[in-house]
Design a protein around this motif. Structure first.
Motif, PDB file in Angstrom:
ATOM      1  N   VAL A 171     -39.373  -7.869  -2.090  1.00  0.00           N
ATOM      2  CA  VAL A 171     -40.640  -6.825  -0.821  1.00  0.00           C
ATOM      3  C   VAL A 171     -40.431  -6.889   1.021  1.00  0.00           C
ATOM      4  N   GLU A 172     -39.893  -8.076   1.094  1.00  0.00           N
ATOM      5  CA  GLU A 172     -39.452  -7.968   3.053  1.00  0.00           C
ATOM      6  C   GLU A 172     -37.699  -7.601   3.219  1.00  0.00           C
ATOM      7  N   HIS A 173     -37.399  -7.836   1.902  1.00  0.00           N
ATOM      8  CA  HIS A 173     -35.893  -7.045   1.493  1.00  0.00           C
ATOM      9  C   HIS A 173     -35.779  -5.718   1.696  1.00  0.00           C
ATOM     10  N   VAL A 174     -36.817  -5.064   1.163  1.00  0.00           N
ATOM     11  CA  VAL A 174     -36.397  -3.035   1.587  1.00  0.00           C
ATOM     12  C   VAL A 174     -37.382  -3.003   2.312  1.00  0.00           C
ATOM     13  N   GLU A 175     -36.693  -1.936   2.958  1.00  0.00           N
ATOM     14  CA  GLU A 175     -37.136  -0.896   4.427  1.00  0.00           C
ATOM     15  C   GLU A 175     -37.256   0.503   3.939  1.00  0.00           C
ATOM     16  N   VAL A 176     -38.275   1.052   4.034  1.00  0.00           N
ATOM     17  CA  VAL A 176     -38.671   2.685   3.438  1.00  0.00           C
ATOM     18  C   VAL A 176     -38.769   3.978   5.117  1.00  0.00           C
ATOM     19  N   MET A 177     -37.994   4.143   4.637  1.00  0.00           N
ATOM     20  CA  MET A 177     -37.265   5.154   5.848  1.00  0.00           C
ATOM     21  C   MET A 177     -38.566   6.707   5.523  1.00  0.00           C
ATOM     22  N   GLN A 178     -39.598   7.216   5.450  1.00  0.00           N
ATOM     23  CA  GLN A 178     -40.338   8.324   4.629  1.00  0.00           C
ATOM     24  C   GLN A 178     -39.769   9.850   5.212  1.00  0.00           C
ATOM     25  N   GLY A 179     -39.645  10.081   4.256  1.00  0.00           N
ATOM     26  CA  GLY A 179     -38.709  11.760   3.899  1.00  0.00           C
ATOM     27  C   GLY A 179     -37.651  11.316   4.060  1.00  0.00           C
ATOM     28  N   GLU A 180     -36.953  10.045   3.984  1.00  0.00           N
ATOM     29  CA  GLU A 180     -35.704   9.689   4.181  1.00  0.00           C
ATOM     30  C   GLU A 180     -34.704   8.878   2.756  1.00  0.00           C
ATOM     31  N   GLY A 181     -35.306   8.039   2.490  1.00  0.00           N
ATOM     32  CA  GLY A 181     -35.112   7.030   1.836  1.00  0.00           C
ATOM     33  C   GLY A 181     -35.286   5.615   1.990  1.00  0.00           C
ATOM     34  N   MET A 182     -34.651   4.823   0.739  1.00  0.00           N
ATOM     35  CA  MET A 182     -35.394   3.381   1.002  1.00  0.00           C
ATOM     36  C   MET A 182     -33.581   2.951   1.110  1.00  0.00           C
ATOM     37  N   THR A 183     -33.929   1.067   1.736  1.00  0.00           N
ATOM     38  CA  THR A 183     -32.323   0.533   1.873  1.00  0.00           C
ATOM     39  C   THR A 183     -33.326  -0.423   0.704  1.00  0.00           C
ATOM     40  N   CYS A 184     -32.376  -1.316   0.086  1.00  0.00           N
ATOM     41  CA  CYS A 184     -32.511  -3.089  -0.633  1.00  0.00           C
ATOM     42  C   CYS A 184     -32.037  -3.880  -0.230  1.00  0.00           C
ATOM     43  N   TYR A 185     -32.179  -5.077   0.438  1.00  0.00           N
ATOM     44  CA  TYR A 185     -31.313  -6.187   0.304  1.00  0.00           C
ATOM     45  C   TYR A 185     -30.504  -7.251  -0.831  1.00  0.00           C
ATOM     46  N   PHE A 186     -29.574  -7.811  -1.179  1.00  0.00           N
ATOM     47  CA  PHE A 186     -30.055  -8.785  -1.776  1.00  0.00           C
ATOM     48  C   PHE A 186     -28.633 -10.170  -1.537  1.00  0.00           C
ATOM     49  N   PRO A 187     -29.595 -10.978  -1.142  1.00  0.00           N
ATOM     50  CA  PRO A 187     -28.327 -11.636  -0.777  1.00  0.00           C
ATOM     51  C   PRO A 187     -27.763 -12.371  -1.179  1.00  0.00           C
ATOM     52  N   GLN A 188     -27.079 -12.611  -3.243  1.00  0.00           N
ATOM     53  CA  GLN A 188     -26.096 -12.318  -3.567  1.00  0.00           C
ATOM     54  C   GLN A 188     -26.351 -11.919  -4.863  1.00  0.00           C
ATOM     55  N   THR A 189     -25.370 -10.523  -5.544  1.00  0.00           N
ATOM     56  CA  THR A 189     -25.229 -10.545  -6.390  1.00  0.00           C
ATOM     57  C   THR A 189     -24.285 -10.194  -7.111  1.00  0.00           C
ATOM     58  N   LYS A 190     -24.283  -9.952  -8.209  1.00  0.00           N
ATOM     59  CA  LYS A 190     -23.708 -10.696  -9.694  1.00  0.00           C
ATOM     60  C   LYS A 190     -21.793 -10.264  -9.084  1.00  0.00           C
ATOM     61  N   GLY A 191     -21.969  -9.210  -8.597  1.00  0.00           N
ATOM     62  CA  GLY A 191     -20.020  -8.840  -7.986  1.00  0.00           C
ATOM     63  C   GLY A 191     -19.952  -9.291  -6.569  1.00  0.00           C
ATOM     64  N   ASP A 192     -21.107 -10.068  -5.795  1.00  0.00           N
ATOM     65  CA  ASP A 192     -20.796 -10.247  -4.409  1.00  0.00           C
ATOM     66  C   ASP A 192     -20.225 -11.891  -4.558  1.00  0.00           C
ATOM     67  N   ARG A 193     -19.384 -12.074  -4.982  1.00  0.00           N
ATOM     68  CA  ARG A 193     -18.433 -13.516  -4.429  1.00  0.00           C
ATOM     69  C   ARG A 193     -17.945 -14.304  -3.489  1.00  0.00           C
ATOM     70  N   THR A 194     -19.020 -13.658  -2.166  1.00  0.00           N
ATOM     71  CA  THR A 194     -18.275 -14.468  -0.861  1.00  0.00           C
ATOM     72  C   THR A 194     -19.712 -14.350  -0.665  1.00  0.00           C
ATOM     73  N   TYR A 195     -20.869 -14.158  -0.962  1.00  0.00           N
ATOM     74  CA  TYR A 195     -21.663 -14.355  -0.298  1.00  0.00           C
ATOM     75  C   TYR A 195     -22.726 -13.864   0.700  1.00  0.00           C
TER      76      TYR A 195
END
Length: 326
Positions: A171-195
């Motif tokens: 939840v703390e990594h999600v930011e909502v901009m009402q009427g526009e969209g939202m951003t979802c941040y992941f500290p690490q994902t499968k394709g993020d080899r450089t962290y």
């Protein structure tokens, strides 16, 4: 300068912590399961010899998929490396046995059935009706469960998320901009080899909106931090812990079945990702834009998810035939 014992112990614990963080939880769990299968289920000994690993492959050649055997080899190789032993999986006999299995037991890759946009609309319509029904009869657990499922489905589709990404979203990594969209941040994902961490954006839409569905869910569940998607007990209590990745596929199939989608067992955690990729491709998205949006690093990965709008080339061939017969 020599470290005092307490300082040395602290330094080693930090080293272990960093080593642990270098491997994704899903990878670690799958490797542990693979090693346990070799040692407990099959009765192998560790450290293993090249001959024993070759026999292990041969014994499971007809029952396990090639990709599963490949993953088992990777897990055994990593175990030996971590323990300081030579890697027996690189021995010529192991390589030859594996190539022989590939030759004698070729298997067509199984791909999840994509969830089409009209099916998504059908499921969301059913979920909306179910939410209204549960509200009317005061069933908070049912209302929360359907509200969560709607958010999970819409966010998973429009962002092309994998199951582990939905399970790990905080939840703390999600930011909502009402009427526009939202951003979802992941500290690490499968394709993020450089962290470096990865941020994905999802749009606010006029219908089937992932932003509205997410906002409604976190407000009803009173979530301020921690995992976005969690289990709900029969009394309507929301769990403190996030849902496990392995529970998402059965949950998705249950949702689809309840909503009247045919053959729900053909769908998996990749169905939302494949569904979005096919929708985007059929609506004019070029491959580069699609790769950037979903987060694919190479064309081969993207093409595994995209189906041609005319897979049998029927329309193109018929068009040329009409010229010949006119």
């Amino acid at each position: 300068m020599r470290l005092r014992p307490a300082t040395k112990k602290f330094a080693m614990s930090k080293i272990d912590e960093y080593i642990h963080a270098a491997t994704r939880d899903n990878t670690r769990q799958s490797y542990q399961s693979a090693v346990r299968h070799f040692e407990v289920n099959w009765g192998g000994f560790l450290p293993a010899t090249a001959d024993s690993i070759a026999r292990y492959l041969a014994d499971h050649a007809e029952t396990l998929a090639i990709n599963t055997l490949r993953q088992r080899l990777a897990a055994l190789a990593q175990w030996h490396i971590d323990q300081g032993f030579p890697d027996p999986t690189k021995a010529p006999v192991v390589r030859k046995v594996f190539r022989g299995i590939q030759s004698l037991h070729p298997a067509q890759e199984k791909r999840a059935k994509p969830l089409q946009i009209d099916q998504l609309g059908q499921v969301v319509q059913w979920l909306d009706a179910a939410i209204t029904e549960k509200q009317a009869c005061g069933d908070r657990a049912g209302e929360l469960r359907h509200t969560r499922n709607k958010a999970l489905l819409l966010l998973g589709f429009w962002r092309g998320f994998r199951g582990d990404e939905l399970a790990n979203l905080q939840v703390e990594h999600v930011e909502v901009m009402q009427g526009e969209g939202m951003t979802c941040y992941f500290p690490q994902t499968k394709g993020d080899r450089t962290y470096q961490g990865t941020t994905f954006k999802a749009p606010a839409l006029s219908c089937l909106c992932p932003v509205e569905a997410y906002t409604t869910w976190v407000e009803k569940a009173h979530l301020n931090s921690g995992s976005v998607f969690r289990a709900i007990d029969r009394w309507g209590h929301v769990s403190d812990a996030g849902m496990h990745t392995d529970s998402l596929v059965p949950l998705l199939r249950t949702i689809l079945s309840d909503a009247g989608i045919d053959s729900p067992d053909l769908y998996s955690g990749h169905s939302l990702r494949r569904g979005f990729a096919n929708w985007a491709s059929s609506n004019g998205w070029d491959l580069k834009t699609l790769m950037e949006y979903v987060g694919w690093k190479n064309v081969q990965s993207a093409m595994r998810y995209v189906e041609a709008s005319d897979p049998f080339a029927k329309h193109r061939i018929e068009q040329n035939l009409s010229i010949l017969t006119s």
